[in-house]
Design a protein around this motif. Structure first.
Motif, mmCIF file in Angstrom:
data_model
loop_
_atom_site.group_PDB
_atom_site.id
_atom_site.type_symbol
_atom_site.label_atom_id
_atom_site.label_comp_id
_atom_site.label_asym_id
_atom_site.label_seq_id
_atom_site.Cartn_x
_atom_site.Cartn_y
_atom_site.Cartn_z
ATOM 1 N N ILE A 1 -12.156 1.014 52.884
ATOM 2 C CA ILE A 1 -11.082 1.324 53.832
ATOM 3 C C ILE A 1 -9.801 0.590 53.433
ATOM 4 N N VAL A 2 -9.930 -0.676 53.080
ATOM 5 C CA VAL A 2 -8.757 -1.467 52.668
ATOM 6 C C VAL A 2 -8.129 -0.844 51.429
ATOM 7 N N ASN A 3 -8.936 -0.457 50.456
ATOM 8 C CA ASN A 3 -8.405 0.156 49.231
ATOM 9 C C ASN A 3 -7.683 1.463 49.516
ATOM 10 N N ILE A 4 -8.257 2.305 50.368
ATOM 11 C CA ILE A 4 -7.605 3.568 50.743
ATOM 12 C C ILE A 4 -6.264 3.284 51.405
ATOM 13 N N SER A 5 -6.242 2.326 52.306
ATOM 14 C CA SER A 5 -5.008 1.967 53.018
ATOM 15 C C SER A 5 -3.935 1.473 52.050
ATOM 16 N N LEU A 6 -4.328 0.614 51.114
ATOM 17 C CA LEU A 6 -3.369 0.082 50.142
ATOM 18 C C LEU A 6 -2.836 1.183 49.226
ATOM 19 N N GLN A 7 -3.700 2.119 48.837
ATOM 20 C CA GLN A 7 -3.259 3.235 47.997
ATOM 21 C C GLN A 7 -2.223 4.083 48.736
ATOM 22 N N ARG A 8 -2.478 4.378 49.988
ATOM 23 C CA ARG A 8 -1.525 5.163 50.777
ATOM 24 C C ARG A 8 -0.203 4.421 50.933
ATOM 25 N N PHE A 9 -0.290 3.127 51.155
ATOM 26 C CA PHE A 9 0.911 2.308 51.307
ATOM 27 C C PHE A 9 1.731 2.329 50.026
ATOM 28 N N ALA A 10 1.086 2.179 48.869
ATOM 29 C CA ALA A 10 1.777 2.174 47.580
ATOM 30 C C ALA A 10 2.409 3.542 47.293
ATOM 31 N N LYS A 11 1.685 4.626 47.562
ATOM 32 C CA LYS A 11 2.207 5.982 47.318
ATOM 33 C C LYS A 11 3.408 6.310 48.180
ATOM 34 N N SER A 12 3.517 5.661 49.315
ATOM 35 C CA SER A 12 4.599 5.982 50.249
ATOM 36 C C SER A 12 5.874 5.219 49.924
ATOM 37 N N GLY A 13 5.873 4.448 48.854
ATOM 38 C CA GLY A 13 7.030 3.614 48.562
ATOM 39 C C GLY A 13 7.093 2.454 49.547
ATOM 40 N N ASN A 14 5.936 1.982 49.947
ATOM 41 C CA ASN A 14 5.791 0.887 50.920
ATOM 42 C C ASN A 14 6.356 1.240 52.290
ATOM 43 N N ASN A 15 6.253 2.509 52.641
ATOM 44 C CA ASN A 15 6.722 2.959 53.961
ATOM 45 C C ASN A 15 5.878 4.142 54.399
ATOM 46 N N ILE A 16 4.718 3.891 54.969
ATOM 47 C CA ILE A 16 3.827 4.989 55.322
ATOM 48 C C ILE A 16 4.034 5.503 56.737
ATOM 49 N N THR A 17 4.985 4.966 57.453
ATOM 50 C CA THR A 17 5.179 5.426 58.828
ATOM 51 C C THR A 17 6.098 6.627 58.868
#
Length: 134
Positions: free
Chosen positions: A118-134
């Protein structure tokens, strides 16, 4: 309304979303564990020390239902069933509260996955979003 806090726009909220069936099964297991690991004895002790149903300690999930069992309002099984139902409802209210309060990125917990996944999935999404997943 509540004044918005500036840190909210800089924070990333990640919620772990479990399959409802799996969550309900886990809650049932946890309820059984609570009752079999001392909840009845602990509630009985609180009653002996003078706590009443008006005390905060006996209003918590599990304790209030166990209190009803110990005072003859319901059977042990009904007490356990009510604790389980109340916990399922509480979990549902928690998810709703988070959805309404914060821009939360929900990550499904895979059936066979573990927390590090779960942590890895979350970090991947965060990185792909340009550190802005909201």
């Amino acid at each position: 309304g509540q004044k918005e806090k500036p840190w909210i726009k800089q924070a990333v909220f990640v919620g772990i979303d479990r399959n409802q069936k799996v969550l309900s099964e886990r809650i049932a297991k946890r309820t059984n564990w609570m009752y079999n690991s001392g909840l009845v004895e602990e509630t009985r002790f609180l009653l002996k020390t003078g706590c009443t149903k008006d005390n905060t300690a006996l209003q918590a999930l599990g304790y209030k239902e166990c209190y009803d069992y110990l005072t003859g309002v319901c059977s042990l099984q009904e007490s356990m069933d009510r604790t389980e139902r109340g916990t399922v409802q509480y979990a549902k209210r928690q998810r709703t509260w988070f959805r309404l309060q914060f821009p939360t990125q929900w990550v499904s917990w895979p059936e066979a996955g573990d927390f590090s996944e779960i942590v890895n999935i979350s970090l991947q999404r965060f990185a792909k979003s340009g550190n802005n997943i909201t």
